[in-house]
Design a protein around this motif. Structure first.
Motif, mmCIF file in Angstrom:
data_model
loop_
_atom_site.group_PDB
_atom_site.id
_atom_site.type_symbol
_atom_site.label_atom_id
_atom_site.label_comp_id
_atom_site.label_asym_id
_atom_site.label_seq_id
_atom_site.Cartn_x
_atom_site.Cartn_y
_atom_site.Cartn_z
ATOM 1 N N ALA A 1 0.817 -1.217 0.000
ATOM 2 C CA ALA A 1 0.000 0.000 0.000
ATOM 3 C C ALA A 1 0.855 1.274 0.000
ATOM 4 N N GLN A 2 2.128 1.158 0.387
ATOM 5 C CA GLN A 2 2.984 2.338 0.503
ATOM 6 C C GLN A 2 3.833 2.606 -0.741
ATOM 7 N N ILE A 3 3.904 1.635 -1.635
ATOM 8 C CA ILE A 3 4.871 1.739 -2.735
ATOM 9 C C ILE A 3 4.572 2.890 -3.689
ATOM 10 N N SER A 4 3.303 3.162 -3.948
ATOM 11 C CA SER A 4 2.981 4.260 -4.879
ATOM 12 C C SER A 4 3.482 5.598 -4.353
ATOM 13 N N ARG A 5 3.704 5.683 -3.035
ATOM 14 C CA ARG A 5 4.195 6.931 -2.433
ATOM 15 C C ARG A 5 5.714 6.986 -2.432
ATOM 16 N N SER A 6 6.368 5.911 -2.896
ATOM 17 C CA SER A 6 7.828 5.844 -2.825
ATOM 18 C C SER A 6 8.504 6.230 -4.131
ATOM 19 N N LEU A 7 7.713 6.660 -5.117
ATOM 20 C CA LEU A 7 8.276 6.929 -6.442
ATOM 21 C C LEU A 7 9.356 8.011 -6.440
ATOM 22 N N ASP A 8 9.273 8.946 -5.494
ATOM 23 C CA ASP A 8 10.292 9.995 -5.439
ATOM 24 C C ASP A 8 11.531 9.540 -4.682
ATOM 25 N N ASP A 9 11.410 8.446 -3.956
ATOM 26 C CA ASP A 9 12.527 7.957 -3.138
ATOM 27 C C ASP A 9 13.212 6.736 -3.736
ATOM 28 N N THR A 10 12.602 6.155 -4.767
ATOM 29 C CA THR A 10 13.196 5.003 -5.449
ATOM 30 C C THR A 10 13.250 5.302 -6.950
ATOM 31 N N ASP A 11 13.944 4.446 -7.688
ATOM 32 C CA ASP A 11 14.083 4.679 -9.126
ATOM 33 C C ASP A 11 12.998 3.987 -9.944
ATOM 34 N N ASN B 1 -4.803 -1.742 -7.625
ATOM 35 C CA ASN B 1 -5.728 -1.204 -6.623
ATOM 36 C C ASN B 1 -5.096 -0.096 -5.792
ATOM 37 N N TYR B 2 -3.757 -0.023 -5.779
ATOM 38 C CA TYR B 2 -3.080 1.075 -5.099
ATOM 39 C C TYR B 2 -2.626 2.146 -6.097
ATOM 40 N N ALA B 3 -2.452 1.760 -7.346
ATOM 41 C CA ALA B 3 -2.009 2.717 -8.362
ATOM 42 C C ALA B 3 -3.108 3.721 -8.696
ATOM 43 N N ILE B 4 -4.333 3.215 -8.854
ATOM 44 C CA ILE B 4 -5.444 4.088 -9.260
ATOM 45 C C ILE B 4 -5.659 5.248 -8.288
ATOM 46 N N PRO B 5 -5.742 4.999 -6.960
ATOM 47 C CA PRO B 5 -5.921 6.126 -6.036
ATOM 48 C C PRO B 5 -4.758 7.118 -6.078
ATOM 49 N N LYS C 1 -16.850 -5.851 -23.225
ATOM 50 C CA LYS C 1 -16.991 -4.475 -23.694
ATOM 51 C C LYS C 1 -17.183 -3.517 -22.510
ATOM 52 N N PHE C 2 -17.976 -3.942 -21.540
ATOM 53 C CA PHE C 2 -18.196 -3.116 -20.341
ATOM 54 C C PHE C 2 -16.880 -2.859 -19.623
ATOM 55 N N ILE C 3 -16.086 -3.914 -19.421
ATOM 56 C CA ILE C 3 -14.812 -3.782 -18.715
ATOM 57 C C ILE C 3 -13.892 -2.826 -19.452
ATOM 58 N N GLU C 4 -13.796 -3.003 -20.758
ATOM 59 C CA GLU C 4 -12.888 -2.170 -21.551
ATOM 60 C C GLU C 4 -13.312 -0.709 -21.564
ATOM 61 N N GLU C 5 -14.605 -0.459 -21.654
ATOM 62 C CA GLU C 5 -15.094 0.922 -21.722
ATOM 63 C C GLU C 5 -15.144 1.592 -20.349
ATOM 64 N N HIS C 6 -15.542 0.816 -19.346
ATOM 65 C CA HIS C 6 -15.720 1.382 -18.009
ATOM 66 C C HIS C 6 -14.394 1.673 -17.317
ATOM 67 N N PHE C 7 -13.417 0.781 -17.482
ATOM 68 C CA PHE C 7 -12.161 0.926 -16.753
ATOM 69 C C PHE C 7 -11.030 1.519 -17.595
ATOM 70 N N GLN C 8 -11.256 1.658 -18.884
ATOM 71 C CA GLN C 8 -10.287 2.345 -19.755
ATOM 72 C C GLN C 8 -8.864 1.794 -19.616
ATOM 73 N N GLY C 9 -8.752 0.476 -19.493
ATOM 74 C CA GLY C 9 -7.435 -0.154 -19.471
ATOM 75 C C GLY C 9 -6.817 -0.344 -18.106
ATOM 76 N N THR C 10 -7.417 0.228 -17.063
ATOM 77 C CA THR C 10 -6.845 0.025 -15.724
ATOM 78 C C THR C 10 -7.153 -1.392 -15.216
ATOM 79 N N ILE C 11 -8.270 -1.936 -15.660
ATOM 80 C CA ILE C 11 -8.639 -3.321 -15.365
ATOM 81 C C ILE C 11 -8.807 -4.018 -16.712
ATOM 82 N N LEU C 12 -8.341 -5.262 -16.812
ATOM 83 C CA LEU C 12 -8.400 -5.974 -18.089
ATOM 84 C C LEU C 12 -9.228 -7.255 -17.981
#
Length: 272
Positions: A188-198, A205-209, A258-269
């Motif tokens: 849950a913390q990794i998305s917040r570490s982008l400035d501290d790691t390469d 589920n953590y990337a979207i928020p 079709k619903f998945i592709e249109e509703h989630f726009q690629g975030t969910i496959l």
């Protein structure tokens, strides 16, 4: 007079018996057609897709009741205890682990969606830019840690001893040509570490928020062939239940894809 009375009574009894039998038949039919199939899901994408499946199922005479949970433990327990008929909220490696550790008599009968893990960076614009000694954040739990390592192997940054094993850990790395330095953090913390790691491997589920789209913002993302595709699960005894198989077929239909592709726009496959 007595004969007439007897005839009337006999006819009445026969009629009553017929009505009762017909009534029983109607009741059985009603129970069959009106029986709800309870499907456990976790809140979010799994629930949203299953609600759409329920609409399609209703058109085919199948009533699905979508039951939401806020954790990954209860849906399997509820299914094993027969409080649910099916569930749709976990990937196959997670299910395998639950079966192994808890001995639950559960099995998957079809793929559903994949919430792809992806690698993101604020420093690099492509995998070719990754420099020697780069710090790479991966989840510190066994399931997601292995998933991150498989993604990095897919990116050809490392090679694992056991190939595509979902049990891989950092100690299984046999080739690491860029001498990547692994930083293991809570998923849950990794998305917040982008400035501290390469480079950081983040679950969707953590990337979207965090405002990250795995298809648009990542350097590499899992595809639908990932071993971490989510699955639809039933009890072992119901593996060949024709109605449950029909629910899977509806889930894997073009309408739901079709619903998945249109509703989630690629975030969910769709994983089918």
């Amino acid at each position: 007079m007595n004969v007439s009375v007897k005839k009337v009574i006999s006819l009445a009894l026969i009629a009553a018996t017929c009505i009762f039998a017909a009534g029983c038949g109607s009741s059985d039919t009603a129970d069959t057609t009106k029986k709800e199939i309870k499907v456990g899901v976790t809140a979010g994408p799994h629930a949203e897709v299953m609600e759409e499946v329920a609409k399609e199922a209703a058109k085919q005479g199948i009533t699905l009741k979508v039951v939401e949970f806020n954790d990954y433990v209860q849906p399997n327990k509820a299914l094993a205890d027969k409080d649910l008929d099916m569930n749709s909220m976990q990937h196959q490696p997670y299910l395998d682990n639950v079966i192994k550790k808890q001995g639950l008599k559960l099995t998957s009968i079809g793929k559903s969606i994949i919430l792809p893990m992806a690698a993101y960076s604020h420093k690099y614009k492509s995998l070719a830019d990754v420099t020697p000694g780069a710090k790479v954040a991966i989840p510190n739990d066994p399931t997601n840690g292995a998933r991150a390592l498989l993604l990095l192997q897919q990116a050809r940054l490392i090679t694992l001893k056991n190939g595509n094993s979902v049990d891989a850990s950092v100690t299984d790395i046999v080739e690491n040509p860029k001498n990547l330095q692994f930083v293991e953090l809570d998923a849950a913390q990794i998305s917040r570490s982008l400035d501290d790691t390469d480079l950081a491997c983040v679950n969707t589920n953590y990337a979207i928020p965090a405002g990250l789209n795995p298809q648009k913002d990542s350097l590499i993302v899992e595809d639908k062939n990932s071993p971490y595709a989510n699955v639809i699960v039933v009890r072992d005894e119901d593996a060949n239940n024709e109605t449950y198989k029909k629910v899977v077929a509806i889930y894997q239909s073009e309408a739901i894809k079709k619903f998945i592709e249109e509703h989630f726009q690629g975030t969910i496959l769709p994983a089918f």
